[in-house]
Scaffold this motif. Structure first.
Motif, PDB file in Angstrom:
ATOM      1  N   ASN A   1       0.459  -6.696 -32.378  1.00  0.00           N
ATOM      2  CA  ASN A   1       1.237  -7.303 -33.450  1.00  0.00           C
ATOM      3  C   ASN A   1       2.696  -6.867 -33.399  1.00  0.00           C
ATOM      4  O   ASN A   1       3.613  -7.671 -33.530  1.00  0.00           O
ATOM      5  CB  ASN A   1       0.586  -6.924 -34.792  1.00  0.00           C
ATOM      6  CG  ASN A   1       1.229  -7.648 -35.949  1.00  0.00           C
ATOM      7  OD1 ASN A   1       1.826  -7.038 -36.811  1.00  0.00           O
ATOM      8  ND2 ASN A   1       1.125  -8.950 -35.960  1.00  0.00           N
ATOM      9  N   ASN A   2       2.904  -5.569 -33.162  1.00  0.00           N
ATOM     10  CA  ASN A   2       4.271  -5.056 -33.079  1.00  0.00           C
ATOM     11  C   ASN A   2       5.031  -5.706 -31.927  1.00  0.00           C
ATOM     12  O   ASN A   2       6.187  -6.098 -32.063  1.00  0.00           O
ATOM     13  CB  ASN A   2       4.219  -3.529 -32.891  1.00  0.00           C
ATOM     14  CG  ASN A   2       5.576  -2.902 -33.036  1.00  0.00           C
ATOM     15  OD1 ASN A   2       6.440  -3.094 -32.197  1.00  0.00           O
ATOM     16  ND2 ASN A   2       5.780  -2.156 -34.110  1.00  0.00           N
ATOM     17  N   ILE A   3       4.348  -5.840 -30.781  1.00  0.00           N
ATOM     18  CA  ILE A   3       5.015  -6.417 -29.605  1.00  0.00           C
ATOM     19  C   ILE A   3       5.328  -7.894 -29.829  1.00  0.00           C
ATOM     20  O   ILE A   3       6.422  -8.363 -29.511  1.00  0.00           O
ATOM     21  CB  ILE A   3       4.138  -6.210 -28.348  1.00  0.00           C
ATOM     22  CG1 ILE A   3       4.058  -4.717 -28.013  1.00  0.00           C
ATOM     23  CG2 ILE A   3       4.693  -6.973 -27.166  1.00  0.00           C
ATOM     24  CD1 ILE A   3       3.110  -4.387 -26.880  1.00  0.00           C
TER      25      ILE A   3
ATOM     26  N   HIS B   1       5.887  -9.417 -32.594  1.00  0.00           N
ATOM     27  CA  HIS B   1       7.001  -9.539 -33.535  1.00  0.00           C
ATOM     28  C   HIS B   1       8.332  -9.375 -32.816  1.00  0.00           C
ATOM     29  O   HIS B   1       9.301 -10.067 -33.113  1.00  0.00           O
ATOM     30  CB  HIS B   1       6.875  -8.483 -34.651  1.00  0.00           C
ATOM     31  CG  HIS B   1       6.105  -8.971 -35.832  1.00  0.00           C
ATOM     32  ND1 HIS B   1       6.704  -9.319 -37.006  1.00  0.00           N
ATOM     33  CD2 HIS B   1       4.785  -9.188 -36.000  1.00  0.00           C
ATOM     34  CE1 HIS B   1       5.782  -9.726 -37.864  1.00  0.00           C
ATOM     35  NE2 HIS B   1       4.606  -9.656 -37.272  1.00  0.00           N
ATOM     36  N   PHE B   2       8.378  -8.429 -31.870  1.00  0.00           N
ATOM     37  CA  PHE B   2       9.606  -8.212 -31.111  1.00  0.00           C
ATOM     38  C   PHE B   2       9.998  -9.476 -30.353  1.00  0.00           C
ATOM     39  O   PHE B   2      11.134  -9.935 -30.441  1.00  0.00           O
ATOM     40  CB  PHE B   2       9.412  -7.044 -30.137  1.00  0.00           C
ATOM     41  CG  PHE B   2      10.574  -6.817 -29.220  1.00  0.00           C
ATOM     42  CD1 PHE B   2      11.700  -6.156 -29.662  1.00  0.00           C
ATOM     43  CD2 PHE B   2      10.552  -7.301 -27.923  1.00  0.00           C
ATOM     44  CE1 PHE B   2      12.781  -5.972 -28.828  1.00  0.00           C
ATOM     45  CE2 PHE B   2      11.633  -7.120 -27.080  1.00  0.00           C
ATOM     46  CZ  PHE B   2      12.747  -6.450 -27.533  1.00  0.00           C
TER      47      PHE B   2
END
Lengths: 236, 467
Positions: B362-364, B366-367
């Motif tokens: 999820n973090n990746i 979003h980036f």
């Protein structure tokens, strides 16, 4: 029941400030008073916003008191000329980013007037400056707080606790990030106008996560517990 | 070199081989030219100016130096791509837009050893025949931009830049150009567009690479900060000697940046291919935090494919094929490519068993959704879709088919865009699903309803209307 249909009032736009919009638009023409025409209808046509007008709109924020209003000063001109000289004479457009940085550094954000000034300085159409301003996350179109925090949210920092750091900063400064949107509206400002926060994408110091930028100062290893001291060190 | 002392707690590990980072964290070191000159600074630039440009290029070709920005393209060969009958001015650009998540090497060079970079640029500019060079530095390094501008002014004062450098007849001006927080500016044609004052939409290549048509339609060489610094050391050691460092086809040293769940994250300058993951993560970084085990590693910045720590790989072909566990893999360009990932920019991100892969994914996503420039539809729309689907998986609101949907989206982006950003955003997702499918599917449930609120309202309305 007497009902009179009122024409909606136009949104007022100070067209004198937006000289790059053609002033001879058909809906600006004077309508002779003698003609029997509903003037409210003419008024209603006028405020159709162009794409340019929508994009250069800069909302007023509580942070605006901390920055001087945009003014063309000799110092700004000198700095701008120095930047323009870095590029070949026929490629003045290259200086768009440096000039916008000069403006943002002095005045906190990019205002419609400053866009006009940059365009005039470089001899290009204003839309070419607007397209740059609206693309890059590094340029903002509203005033941030006196202290602007940019917290890195990318993987290594997130693993180190940057989401918690952001929550803590918002809690201390009283910022509501409910309406924040990473694309359209990344900056949230405290009601007092002293603080603002924003998520940044990878500040390139992943080994010392979590990291953040406060205005132009870089801080590393800012765990959520250090949020309080981070703010107080600027207040003394 | 033995007389160099480092700041306490910042001493290099015994397995390191420091060339570029020789002066980083050094006791009594500062970014002033006086300090640099006392250590034999700019001698190599003077040596290069006495050689013929082609001799410098040949030396770099002989060294086998591969670009340290991410793609690993041989630097000397890139320099040779400038058309021989060229009549336009040639430009050199230093790519200091270090924004790949997990990488933090250029920061230290720009902050602590700017003159090494300038010397490397003087040599490189002389070799390719450039008289104007730009350092494209990212907006998030405001301090480094000031340090570099100061260093350029100092070098100019001392006659290492400007007109007729030290009586050699060679002119060079270096300017610092600040970006504005866009990841895509690290892509070389996007960077050129940005330097021209436009939106950084990457250009289509082939057929015309920047070395033929680049900045202002003139031949342009774009090199990473670390690559340019290596040129100084290649001239000092000679290409023949430099190629002995590291392993064949992967010569020299490179800076590996380790971040995430290890005891001592940081930067390590190692000989390429001489250090394995076991040595890097356990000996140099101190292993996982107490009571945890390592689960997965991203070996070359967040765009590279993730590797599981309990995987085994077939490296090599035919009779040379060799079975290697993850821990035996050496950190070089070719082995990591054979293992299905890439060495990229050298940013190693380590995750231990406490990390949920759906959260990491999820973090990746979003980036990449934030940083897609929006030029090509598959990437612009796909990266946002991947963000939305991964949001759902992370929230526990997804159905098992969502994992398949996510994988399908990723394969629709891969290879269908102008620049490598498409692959950069799709590869991490593809690899994450490939390696951790069970874990991701385990967070989904058949009972979940993935319809949007609007869709539910619409369906309720339609069902209430008499037919």
């Amino acid at each position: 029941m007497s009902s009179k249909i009122e024409a909606p009032r136009p949104r007022s736009i100070d067209r004198s400030k937006l000289s790059y919009i053609s002033t001879s638009a058909p809906n600006d023409r004077e309508v002779p008073k003698s003609r029997l025409i509903d003037r409210s209808a003419v008024e209603y046509i006028r405020p159709v916003l162009t794409v340019l007008e929508k994009n250069v709109h800069s909302p007023v924020t509580p942070g605006v008191v901390h920055f001087p209003q945009f003014k063309i000063t000799p110092a700004l001109e000198k700095a701008a000329n120095k930047r323009i000289a870095q590029y070949p004479d026929d490629q003045r457009r290259s200086a768009v980013l440096p000039l916008l940085h000069e403006v943002q550094h002095r005045h906190g954000f990019i205002s419609p007037e400053s866009i006009e000034w940059v365009a005039e300085k470089l001899g290009i159409a204003a839309i070419k400056v607007v397209e740059v301003v609206t693309f890059y996350p590094g340029f903002r179109q509203k005033a941030p707080g006196k202290l602007h925090f940019r917290v890195c949210r990318t993987l290594s920092c997130a693993m180190g606790g940057s989401y918690e750091l952001m929550a803590k900063l918002c809690e201390i400064t009283g910022i509501d990030r409910g309406s924040a949107d990473t694309h359209k509206d990344p900056i949230s400002i405290s009601p007092c106008g002293n603080y603002s926060v924003e998520y940044a994408e990878c500040l390139a110091s992943c080994g010392t996560a979590p990291v953040c930028l406060v205005n132009d100062d870089f801080h590393e290893g800012v765990t959520p517990e250090k949020a309080e001291s981070l703010i107080t060190q600027y207040e003394s | 070199m033995s007389d160099i002392t480092y700041l306490p707690g910042k001493e290099p590990h015994e397995k390191e081989h420091r060339l570029i980072f020789r002066n980083v964290d050094r006791k009594g070191w500062n970014p002033k030219i006086k300090t640099y000159l006392a250590e034999g600074g700019y001698e190599m630039a003077m040596k290069a100016l006495k050689m013929k440009p082609q001799e410098v290029i040949d030396e770099v070709k002989a060294s086998g130096l591969r670009g340290r920005g991410g793609a690993g393209f041989p630097t000397g060969i890139k320099w040779g791509f400038i058309p021989p009958n060229n009549t336009k001015p040639v430009y050199l650009i230093c790519n200091c837009d270090e924004s790949e998540p997990g990488t933090f090497k250029d920061r230290y060079i720009a902050h602590q050893d700017p003159h090494q970079l300038i010397e490397g640029m003087v040599i490189s500019a002389y070799a390719v025949g450039a008289h104007v060079a730009y350092i494209y530095i990212r907006e998030e390094f405001p301090e480094a931009a000031i340090i570099l501008e100061k260093a350029i002014a100092e070098a100019k004062k001392n006659g290492f830049l400007g007109k007729d450098i030290q009586g050699s007849g060679f002119d060079l001006e270096i300017y610092v150009h600040r970006g504005a927080a866009a990841y895509i500016c690290g892509e070389e044609t996007g960077l050129i567009e940005s330097l021209e004052g436009k939106r950084p939409y990457p250009r289509i290549k082939p057929p015309y690479f920047p070395a033929a048509i680049g900045l202002y339609m003139a031949p342009t060489i774009v090199n990473n900060v670390e690559s340019l610094c290596h040129v100084v050391h290649i001239l000092r050691m000679g290409g023949e000697e430099y190629i002995k460092l590291g392993t064949p086809r992967n010569s020299g040293t490179r800076i590996v940046c380790v971040s995430g769940d290890v005891k001592n994250p940081g930067y390590f300058e190692i000989e390429v291919g001489k250090v394995t993951f076991q040595e890097l993560l356990y000996d140099m970084c101190g292993g996982p935090k107490d009571g945890r085990t390592l689960k997965a590693v991203i070996p070359g910045g967040s765009s590279s494919k993730i590797l599981r720590c309990n995987e085994t790989f077939q490296i090599g072909r035919g009779d040379d094929a060799e079975e290697m566990t993850f821990w035996q893999l050496p950190l070089d360009f070719d082995t990591l490519a054979a293992a299905g990932s890439m060495a990229g920019s050298g940013g190693v991100i380590v995750m231990d068993d406490t990390r949920r892969m759906s959260w990491v994914l999820n973090n990746i996503t979003h980036f990449y959704a934030h940083e897609s420039c929006g030029q090509c539809t598959p990437c612009r729309e796909g990266s946002t879709w991947m963000k939305k689907v991964s949001d759902r998986i992370e929230d526990g609101k997804a159905t098992p088919t969502d994992v398949q949907v996510l994988e399908d989206i990723a394969y629709q982006i891969d290879g269908k865009t102008v620049c490598a950003f498409g692959e950069a955003s799709a590869w991490p997702v593809e690899a994450m699903i490939d390696k951790f499918r069970d874990e991701l599917v385990g967070e989904t449930s058949d009972d979940n309803d993935t319809r949007s609120a609007e869709r539910i309202a619409q369906e309720q309305f339609l069902s209430s209307v008499p037919q």
